[in-house]
Design a protein around this motif. Structure first.
Motif, PDB file in Angstrom:
ATOM      1  N   GLY A 161      -4.156  12.734  38.765  1.00 32.96           N
ATOM      2  CA  GLY A 161      -5.500  13.317  38.600  1.00 32.96           C
ATOM      3  C   GLY A 161      -6.354  12.743  39.830  1.00 32.96           C
ATOM      4  N   PHE A 162      -6.943  13.540  40.369  1.00 30.23           N
ATOM      5  CA  PHE A 162      -7.816  13.093  41.538  1.00 30.23           C
ATOM      6  C   PHE A 162      -9.261  13.560  41.226  1.00 30.23           C
ATOM      7  N   GLY A 163      -9.982  12.845  40.086  1.00 36.23           N
ATOM      8  CA  GLY A 163     -11.060  12.878  39.887  1.00 36.23           C
ATOM      9  C   GLY A 163     -11.788  11.650  40.099  1.00 36.23           C
ATOM     10  N   ARG A 185      -4.382  19.783  41.169  1.00 35.05           N
ATOM     11  CA  ARG A 185      -4.259  20.997  40.953  1.00 35.05           C
ATOM     12  C   ARG A 185      -5.199  22.194  41.504  1.00 35.05           C
ATOM     13  N   LYS A 186      -6.136  21.482  42.311  1.00 32.10           N
ATOM     14  CA  LYS A 186      -7.178  22.415  43.069  1.00 32.10           C
ATOM     15  C   LYS A 186      -6.739  22.101  44.577  1.00 32.10           C
ATOM     16  N   PRO A 187      -7.244  23.600  45.114  1.00 29.56           N
ATOM     17  CA  PRO A 187      -6.746  23.709  46.642  1.00 29.56           C
ATOM     18  C   PRO A 187      -7.577  22.568  47.314  1.00 29.56           C
ATOM     19  N   PRO A 202       1.566  19.121  42.909  1.00 24.90           N
ATOM     20  CA  PRO A 202       0.937  20.139  41.935  1.00 24.90           C
ATOM     21  C   PRO A 202       1.250  19.272  40.492  1.00 24.90           C
ATOM     22  N   THR A 203       0.514  18.799  39.903  1.00 24.40           N
ATOM     23  CA  THR A 203       0.590  17.863  38.535  1.00 24.40           C
ATOM     24  C   THR A 203       1.924  18.614  37.760  1.00 24.40           C
ATOM     25  N   ASP A 204       1.826  19.925  37.618  1.00 17.09           N
ATOM     26  CA  ASP A 204       2.855  20.789  36.993  1.00 17.09           C
ATOM     27  C   ASP A 204       4.334  20.450  37.335  1.00 17.09           C
ATOM     28  N   THR A 219      -4.950   9.384  35.151  1.00 12.73           N
ATOM     29  CA  THR A 219      -6.046   9.246  34.921  1.00 12.73           C
ATOM     30  C   THR A 219      -6.669  10.603  34.008  1.00 12.73           C
ATOM     31  N   ILE A 220      -5.425  11.478  33.782  1.00 13.54           N
ATOM     32  CA  ILE A 220      -5.801  12.852  33.132  1.00 13.54           C
ATOM     33  C   ILE A 220      -5.718  12.683  31.724  1.00 13.54           C
ATOM     34  N   PRO A 221      -7.089  13.351  31.019  1.00 13.82           N
ATOM     35  CA  PRO A 221      -7.097  12.952  29.528  1.00 13.82           C
ATOM     36  C   PRO A 221      -6.286  14.160  28.656  1.00 13.82           C
ATOM     37  N   ALA A 264      -4.430   1.133  29.317  1.00 16.39           N
ATOM     38  CA  ALA A 264      -5.442   0.205  29.627  1.00 16.39           C
ATOM     39  C   ALA A 264      -6.829   0.737  29.746  1.00 16.39           C
ATOM     40  N   LEU A 265      -7.537   0.228  28.499  1.00 20.28           N
ATOM     41  CA  LEU A 265      -8.935   1.427  28.465  1.00 20.28           C
ATOM     42  C   LEU A 265     -10.029  -0.009  28.596  1.00 20.28           C
ATOM     43  N   GLY A 266     -11.264   0.658  28.972  1.00 18.70           N
ATOM     44  CA  GLY A 266     -12.517  -0.214  29.052  1.00 18.70           C
ATOM     45  C   GLY A 266     -12.478  -1.317  29.835  1.00 18.70           C
ATOM     46  N   LEU A 267     -11.572  -1.138  31.118  1.00 18.00           N
ATOM     47  CA  LEU A 267     -11.541  -2.010  32.196  1.00 18.00           C
ATOM     48  C   LEU A 267     -12.730  -2.579  32.863  1.00 18.00           C
TER      49      LEU A 267
HETATM   50  P1  NAP Z   1     -12.582  13.094  35.952  1.00 16.60           P
HETATM   51  O1  NAP Z   1     -13.302  12.941  37.186  1.00 16.60           O
HETATM   52  O2  NAP Z   1     -13.014  14.347  35.057  1.00 16.60           O
HETATM   53  O3  NAP Z   1     -11.207  13.303  36.593  1.00 16.60           O
HETATM   54  C1  NAP Z   1      -9.997  14.120  35.520  1.00 16.60           C
HETATM   55  C2  NAP Z   1      -9.005  14.513  36.491  1.00 16.60           C
HETATM   56  O4  NAP Z   1      -7.910  15.208  35.486  1.00 16.60           O
HETATM   57  C3  NAP Z   1      -9.390  15.529  37.159  1.00 16.60           C
HETATM   58  O5  NAP Z   1      -8.206  15.400  38.551  1.00 16.60           O
HETATM   59  C4  NAP Z   1      -8.861  16.830  36.666  1.00 16.60           C
HETATM   60  O6  NAP Z   1      -8.449  17.757  37.500  1.00 16.60           O
HETATM   61  C5  NAP Z   1      -7.767  16.191  35.817  1.00 16.60           C
HETATM   62  N1  NAP Z   1      -7.242  17.019  34.622  1.00 16.60           N
HETATM   63  C6  NAP Z   1      -8.094  17.197  33.591  1.00 16.60           C
HETATM   64  N2  NAP Z   1      -7.341  18.113  32.743  1.00 16.60           N
HETATM   65  C7  NAP Z   1      -6.299  18.327  33.415  1.00 16.60           C
HETATM   66  C8  NAP Z   1      -5.327  19.089  32.824  1.00 16.60           C
HETATM   67  N3  NAP Z   1      -5.151  19.790  31.630  1.00 16.60           N
HETATM   68  N4  NAP Z   1      -4.063  19.269  33.670  1.00 16.60           N
HETATM   69  C9  NAP Z   1      -4.034  18.614  34.864  1.00 16.60           C
HETATM   70  N5  NAP Z   1      -5.023  17.852  35.265  1.00 16.60           N
HETATM   71  C10 NAP Z   1      -6.040  17.690  34.488  1.00 16.60           C
HETATM   72  O7  NAP Z   1     -12.508  11.963  35.000  1.00 16.60           O
HETATM   73  P2  NAP Z   1     -12.497  10.383  35.547  1.00 16.60           P
HETATM   74  O8  NAP Z   1     -14.158   9.902  35.645  1.00 16.60           O
HETATM   75  O9  NAP Z   1     -11.987  10.422  37.005  1.00 16.60           O
HETATM   76  O10 NAP Z   1     -11.881   9.559  34.380  1.00 16.60           O
HETATM   77  C11 NAP Z   1     -10.355   9.975  34.260  1.00 16.60           C
HETATM   78  C12 NAP Z   1     -10.262   9.245  32.650  1.00 16.60           C
HETATM   79  O11 NAP Z   1     -10.335   7.833  32.830  1.00 16.60           O
HETATM   80  C13 NAP Z   1     -11.207   9.730  31.681  1.00 16.60           C
HETATM   81  O12 NAP Z   1     -10.558  10.050  30.550  1.00 16.60           O
HETATM   82  C14 NAP Z   1     -12.024   8.793  31.533  1.00 16.60           C
HETATM   83  O13 NAP Z   1     -12.595   8.482  30.111  1.00 16.60           O
HETATM   84  C15 NAP Z   1     -11.275   7.505  31.804  1.00 16.60           C
HETATM   85  N6  NAP Z   1     -11.753   6.251  32.240  1.00 16.60           N
HETATM   86  C16 NAP Z   1     -11.182   5.017  31.804  1.00 16.60           C
HETATM   87  C17 NAP Z   1     -11.532   3.884  32.322  1.00 16.60           C
HETATM   88  C18 NAP Z   1     -10.770   2.690  31.785  1.00 16.60           C
HETATM   89  O14 NAP Z   1     -11.328   1.439  32.033  1.00 16.60           O
HETATM   90  N7  NAP Z   1      -9.660   2.931  31.174  1.00 16.60           N
HETATM   91  C19 NAP Z   1     -12.566   3.623  33.279  1.00 16.60           C
HETATM   92  C20 NAP Z   1     -13.143   4.899  33.685  1.00 16.60           C
HETATM   93  C21 NAP Z   1     -12.831   6.205  33.060  1.00 16.60           C
HETATM   94  P3  NAP Z   1      -9.402  18.815  37.851  1.00 16.60           P
HETATM   95  O15 NAP Z   1     -10.444  18.180  38.735  1.00 16.60           O
HETATM   96  O16 NAP Z   1      -8.646  19.902  38.643  1.00 16.60           O
HETATM   97  O17 NAP Z   1     -10.092  19.541  36.759  1.00 16.60           O
END
Ligand code: NAP
Length: 292
Positions: A161-163, A185-187, A202-204, A219-221, A264-267
């Motif tokens: 995941g690259f969010g 998964r996005k260009p 690619p994630t796939d 990081t992919i939910p 590892a949640l709520g870090l």
């Molecule tokens: P985000 O910006 O929405 O990034 C999510 C990433 O997952 C994006 O790259 C997205 O790809 C990818 N994705 C989503 N659905 C997918 C699928 N079906 N197949 C392939 N890729 C998929 O979210 P974020 O802010 O980075 O947070 C990521 C996760 O970490 C969330 O669940 C958030 O709640 C959690 N989080 C946890 C902590 C902790 O302490 N553990 C702290 C902060 C956040 P696209 O961009 O291509 O859609």
């Protein structure tokens, strides 16, 4: 923000100590319920029991990061008393009263809808998510160091995941000399990963390279690290899954295969509550000042 703005803070954890201080230092009258084990020196801060609250005077209500449970109960770590938000309470607030929460479930959304009060989910905002990615990434690094017997430098690390979180983690691990691969998964994401000098996949196609990885950070939910992926992993590899519940890993299968997988949640709240509170407080103040 109107003069003599009043906000009711209903419960919260150690992050909220900073939030309360920030609000009070901006001359906002802060009413607290669920904090009777703490004291604050600022005269803008007032403790009150839930039954004493005059909801009709509140311009805003701040709920904990997790919001409420499905019965309206609120997590309040600084009290033994129950803190609960009901539809009746919201009905008593003025029409302009806004409810701020980290995240919201159906209960909270429903009572906001039926009372026609605005509900703001702070944790869906890009600014909070990006700022929060900093403590999240640092804590992930700490876990990776503690849970492996090799350096991060030179380790093969894949970030799924690259969010907002994935990007920060990719950059931080790369800066320590890890061999970082990012799945996306996005260009435009592949282009950015390449610009950062990192490898991508690619994630796939995760299956094709997972056997080479020492550390896998998800990081992919959605369930991405399933039995098929786990079957290809080295037994010494470490999974750190950051995705919110239920996470993206088949934890039971990983455990059966002897692969360590940590959800590892709520870090930010665990390793940097002061910073995490400052982030929430700073963004909340900006929102209040801009009347968002
Ligand atoms: P985000 O910006 O929405 O990034 C999510 C990433 O997952 C994006 O790259 C997205 O790809 C990818 N994705 C989503 N659905 C997918 C699928 N079906 N197949 C392939 N890729 C998929 O979210 P974020 O802010 O980075 O947070 C990521 C996760 O970490 C969330 O669940 C958030 O709640 C959690 N989080 C946890 C902590 C902790 O302490 N553990 C702290 C902060 C956040 P696209 O961009 O291509 O859609």
């Amino acid at each position: 923000m109107k003069e003599n703005f009043k906000i009711l803070v209903m419960g919260g954890d150690n992050r909220y100590v900073e939030v309360i201080k920030k609000l009070a230092s901006s001359n906002i009258s802060v009413f607290l319920t669920g904090f009777n084990q703490l004291s604050f020196e600022d005269s803008h801060v007032n403790h009150c029991e839930i039954e004493e609250i005059d909801f009709s005077k509140m311009d805003a209500i701040l709920l904990p990061v997790a919001g409420t449970d499905l019965e309206g109960n609120i997590e309040a770590v600084y009290t033994d008393k129950t803190v609960k938000l009901s539809e009746e309470m919201l009905k008593k607030t003025p029409q302009h009263c806004v409810i701020y929460t980290g995240i919201a479930n159906d209960y909270l959304q429903n009572i906001a809808n039926t009372t026609n009060r605005k509900l703001v989910r702070l944790f869906t905002r890009d600014d909070i998510a990006i700022y929060n990615s900093i403590p999240t990434s640092e804590a992930t690094l700490q876990l990776a160091i503690e849970e492996t017997d090799v350096t991060i430098h030179g380790s093969n690390v894949i970030i799924l995941g690259f969010g907002r979180v994935g990007l920060t983690i990719a950059r931080n691990f790369a800066s320590l000399g890890a061999n970082v691969t990012v799945s996306a998964r996005k260009p435009e994401h592949f282009a950015r990963i390449s610009e950062m000098g990192l490898k991508s996949i690619p994630t796939d196609n995760l299956n094709k390279i997972i056997s080479q990885m020492d550390i896998c950070i998800n990081t992919i939910p959605y369930q991405i690290i399933d039995s098929e992926v786990i079957d290809k992993m080295k037994s010494s590899s470490l999974i750190i899954d950051l995705a919110s519940k239920p996470g993206g890993t088949d934890f039971e299968y990983a455990s059966q295969q002897g692969i360590k997988a940590i959800h590892a949640l709520g870090l930010p709240g665990k390793t940097a509550p002061k910073t995490a509170g400052e982030i929430i407080g700073t963004v909340l103040l900006e929102i209040l000042e801009n009347n968002e």
